[in-house]
Scaffold this motif. Structure first.
Motif, PDB file in Angstrom:
ATOM      1  N   LEU A  26      43.245  37.634  36.909  1.00  0.00           N
ATOM      2  CA  LEU A  26      44.133  37.188  37.985  1.00  0.00           C
ATOM      3  C   LEU A  26      45.540  37.722  37.779  1.00  0.00           C
ATOM      4  N   LEU A  27      45.991  37.731  36.521  1.00  0.00           N
ATOM      5  CA  LEU A  27      47.367  38.132  36.238  1.00  0.00           C
ATOM      6  C   LEU A  27      47.570  39.635  36.361  1.00  0.00           C
ATOM      7  N   SER A  28      46.470  40.394  36.385  1.00  0.00           N
ATOM      8  CA  SER A  28      46.623  41.852  36.452  1.00  0.00           C
ATOM      9  C   SER A  28      45.976  42.401  37.720  1.00  0.00           C
ATOM     10  N   MET A  29      45.860  41.561  38.751  1.00  0.00           N
ATOM     11  CA  MET A  29      45.168  41.981  39.971  1.00  0.00           C
ATOM     12  C   MET A  29      45.941  43.094  40.686  1.00  0.00           C
ATOM     13  N   GLU A  30      45.314  44.251  40.838  1.00  0.00           N
ATOM     14  CA  GLU A  30      45.981  45.373  41.509  1.00  0.00           C
ATOM     15  C   GLU A  30      45.295  45.761  42.822  1.00  0.00           C
ATOM     16  N   PHE A  31      44.006  45.404  42.985  1.00  0.00           N
ATOM     17  CA  PHE A  31      43.266  45.886  44.148  1.00  0.00           C
ATOM     18  C   PHE A  31      43.614  45.088  45.408  1.00  0.00           C
ATOM     19  N   ALA A  32      43.171  45.603  46.564  1.00  0.00           N
ATOM     20  CA  ALA A  32      43.308  44.898  47.843  1.00  0.00           C
ATOM     21  C   ALA A  32      41.909  44.620  48.375  1.00  0.00           C
ATOM     22  N   VAL A  33      41.689  43.398  48.879  1.00  0.00           N
ATOM     23  CA  VAL A  33      40.367  43.059  49.408  1.00  0.00           C
ATOM     24  C   VAL A  33      40.217  43.636  50.816  1.00  0.00           C
TER      25      VAL A  33
END
Lengths: 383, 369
Positions: free
Chosen positions: A364-371
């Motif tokens: 969660l803390l390193s989330m880079e993508f887009a859904v």
């Protein structure tokens, strides 16, 4: 001579006696003015509630509008003033807090939104991603066009998490919903937020969400009669009939928990290396609502009740019920319901979380993508 | 019948300059005291606390000097430019460009450890000097007002830094926050003990002040600079090369501000940060430093310390005296206002004037500068 010694001894004894009765002195360092109606305002509401909770056992003070590189100088002053616990609320205070913590090993430090710790430095965060997911459910149900707008401060993991959560929620209600994102590259920029909101609405968005530190988006959307969401604290007064719901924070739940453990000796200046608060709906650190205690503002409840969908988990359900169900599930714990539960694909078709995978705190803390459903530029997007 | 008349003074005496400057500061302090009283803080007690924590306390004193360092470097550079009446308002941007160049060296150039810091200072100086070159050329070749060009370039520099920390130079280890990665140890300036006083920059600032003072007082270049400032017509008549002299003085002035920027990233931040954090308006405060020093490079060291102290006192006011944060700005504004308001006293004087006699304006006081 003896008299002098005796009075000295008396003085020392007096000092000890008063030291015993001294309340725990807790200082808060805010990055903005407490009147910003955003981040610092919310922290100060938390401070006030914390002070009330403990009464005479603690004494709180705050300094506001402290520039990030100056935090060390303020810590010096606060320590000279006798602070026992110091909370620095901004990510950018990290270098200063960690340096000062070495210099003042007898003081406990809390680094809000921080990422690294020390024996006398803990980190804490109240995260909104679950609440944004709930707002997404609401937004999609209120939108006629299915086009939602999102005004975002910086393309950092926290904000990306918010947008992704919001979009997942929106698509759960309307699989065709799209969330157009505009970046401000600023936390506080009312002019930029106005411009971004106008542009989003000109492109068809009829519900606006945001992550930045002003009520601007709500006001601009309300001018067109479109709904918006409170951020951090109630923003109802800025657009009385147009705030549908929102994400509210209760920093005091975290502050009270930390200080209770400081007072009872659980937390000391030597054992905080692994103390990291990442608190969610489950711990009551965040709340869904346009204002505290009002999950969905009255005029919008009927709108949500009118939208009935066929839900894979709940069957025929109206969106108001769905919102409350999901909220209560998440309040029981991430294992009951987690918006980012695998399988999850990003908008480029990559499988980011396998079927049944529960994303970790690290994820969660390193989330880079887009859904899928997020529209617009996205820095550092995995291809 | 006798009346009062305002007339221009000649060059004011040193005693008058000191007297008026200190008087202005005293009036500002008095105003501050009244302000404190209005907030329910006893002025004398407040003064005691501030002095105790900023001057008598070692760490507090180190913070005063630390804040003065960038003001000294940028301020000394400005004294040179202002002497020639080149109104460089761009120290803020020049400081940022120096910081950018130094950060570039620290982050991307592989040098033997001992060379890193000197290289950062050299490159920072040159980059900032180059940044000042445009306005200088525009002024001497096309007569474009340098106040406008230097000021506007500040915004270009601000957005350049913002773009770098949000884009290509954004650090990999900061969960997406807009800062560069931290410099290696070789690119970090030593400090005195556990303070934040990066002494090499302080030494550099003092050397720069001495060098500029020497240039102005003892060299042909300095003479030309003064002549350009005091009487451009005479300078032209005497054959001063305006082009060459302006270029050199702007390069030195902007370069000095660049050195201040190097000191801030290498001594304080240890990374490239948002422009608003990198410099808290040091480049603008340096203008006051230079003017308050009456464009004297050595005096700029003292005025920089004074303004550094005013800024450091702001922390104390908030923490120890529980005054709202805005009061710091009010007090600083008050000090500057009093100083600027006192300026006419140095330029003009009131004379009791019988109708017929007019004192010749040049007849006043001995030469001070």
């Amino acid at each position: 001579m003896r008299r002098i010694l005796m009075s000295l001894a008396a003085l020392v004894a007096l000092a000890f006696a008063t030291a015993q009765d001294d309340p725990l002195k807790v200082a808060f360092i805010y990055v903005g003015p407490v009147g910003d109606y955003g981040f610092s305002y919310a922290h100060d509401l938390g401070r006030q509630a914390t002070q009330e909770h403990f009464g005479d056992a603690i004494e709180t003070v705050y300094v506001e509008d402290v520039p990030e590189p100056e935090v060390e100088a303020f810590i010096d002053q606060l320590v000279a003033d006798g602070a026992d616990v110091i909370f620095g609320t901004s990510f950018g205070y990290g270098d200063g807090i960690l340096a000062a913590a070495q210099r003042y090993p007898d003081v406990i430090f809390g680094w809000g939104t921080g990422i690294s710790r020390a024996p006398n430095v803990l980190t804490y965060m109240a995260d909104f991603y679950q609440v944004y997911y709930l707002n997404g459910l609401i937004a999609a149900a209120l939108s006629e066009s299915g086009d939602l707008g999102y005004v975002a401060a910086f393309p950092i993991a926290e904000v990306k998490r918010h947008i992704n959560g919001f979009t997942l929620g929106a698509r759960e209600v309307n699989p065709d919903a799209e969330v157009a994102v505009r970046w401000l590259y600023n936390w506080f920029d009312p002019a930029g937020a106005t411009e971004a909101s106008e542009a989003l609405m000109a492109n068809g968005a009829d519900v606006l969400a945001f992550t930045e530190d002003t009520p601007t988006v709500i006001q601009v959307a309300a001018d067109r009669g479109y709904p918006g969401f409170s951020h951090y604290a109630s923003m109802v007064e800025f657009a009385p009939d147009h705030v549908a719901s929102g994400q509210l924070v209760h920093w005091d739940t975290i502050y009270i928990d930390i200080l209770e453990k400081v007072l009872d000796g659980t937390y000391t200046t030597t054992n905080l290396e692994d103390v990291d608060y990442f608190w969610l709906l489950e711990q009551g650190a965040v709340e869904l609502g346009s204002e505290p205690g009002v999950p969905v503002a009255e005029p919008f409840v009927d709108d949500l009740r009118e939208v009935v969908i066929d839900h894979p988990e709940f069957g025929e359900i109206d969106v108001y019920e769905l919102v409350l169900e999901r909220r209560d599930q998440m309040a029981q714990g991430r294992d009951v319901f987690e918006p980012f539960m695998g399988p999850l694909e990003d908008r480029n078709g990559n499988l980011v979380y396998e079927d049944g995978y529960m994303p970790t705190l690290e994820d969660l803390l390193s989330m880079e993508f887009a859904v899928p459903g997020v529209v617009g530029p996205w820095d550092n997007e995995p291809q | 019948m006798n009346g009062l008349r305002i007339e221009r003074r000649g060059a004011p005496s040193a005693a008058l300059v000191w007297g008026v400057s200190l008087g202005a500061v005293a009036v500002a302090m008095l105003g501050t005291g009244l302000l404190f009283a209005a907030f329910g803080v006893a002025p004398l007690e407040a003064a005691r606390v501030i002095v105790e924590r900023t001057i008598l306390d070692a760490r507090g004193a180190s913070e005063v000097v630390r804040r003065a360092i960038p003001l000294m470097l940028a301020g000394v550079g400005l004294t040179l430019a202002f002497r020639a009446r080149f109104w460089n308002i761009g120290a803020e941007g020049q400081l940022l460009i120096g910081a950018v160049a130094a950060a570039g060296v620290a982050l991307f150039v592989d040098l033997p450890g001992v060379l890193t810091i000197p290289a950062m200072f050299v490159v920072g100086f040159l980059a900032a000097a180059a940044w000042g070159l445009g306005p200088a050329l525009l002024k001497v070749r096309l007569g474009v007002n340098e106040i406008i060009t230097t000021l506007m370039l500040n915004y270009v520099a601000i957005y350049l830094v913002r773009w770098l920390v949000n884009g290509p130079w954004k650090g990999s280890s900061l969960s997406g926050f807009a800062y560069s990665d931290r410099f290696d140890a070789a690119a970090i300036l030593p400090t005195i003990g556990t303070t934040r006083l990066h002494w090499p920059t302080l030494v550099l600032a003092v050397l720069a002040a001495v060098a500029v003072a020497w240039l102005l007082a003892r060299t042909r270049f300095g003479f030309e600079v003064r002549m350009m400032g005091e009487s451009p017509e005479a300078a032209r008549y005497a054959g001063v090369d305006f082009f060459r002299t302006t270029l050199i003085l702007v390069l030195v002035s902007a370069g000095a501000a660049g050195l201040a920027g190097v000191g801030e990233v290498a001594g304080i931040h240890h990374r490239l940060v948002d422009p608003g954090s990198l410099s808290i308006g040091y480049g603008y405060t340096a203008i006051i430093v230079a003017l308050l020093a009456r464009r004297n490079a050595l005096a700029a060291l003292v005025t920089a310390l004074f303004l550094g102290w005013v800024a450091a006192s702001g922390d104390v006011m908030q923490v120890a005296l529980r005054l709202p944060s805005q009061i710091t700005g009010v007090v600083q504004g008050l000090v500057l206002l009093c100083i600027i308001a006192a300026e006419p006293i140095l330029e003009y004087r009131l004379v009791r004037a019988p109708r017929r006699a007019a004192t010749p304006p040049d007849a006043a006081g001995p030469e001070a500068t």
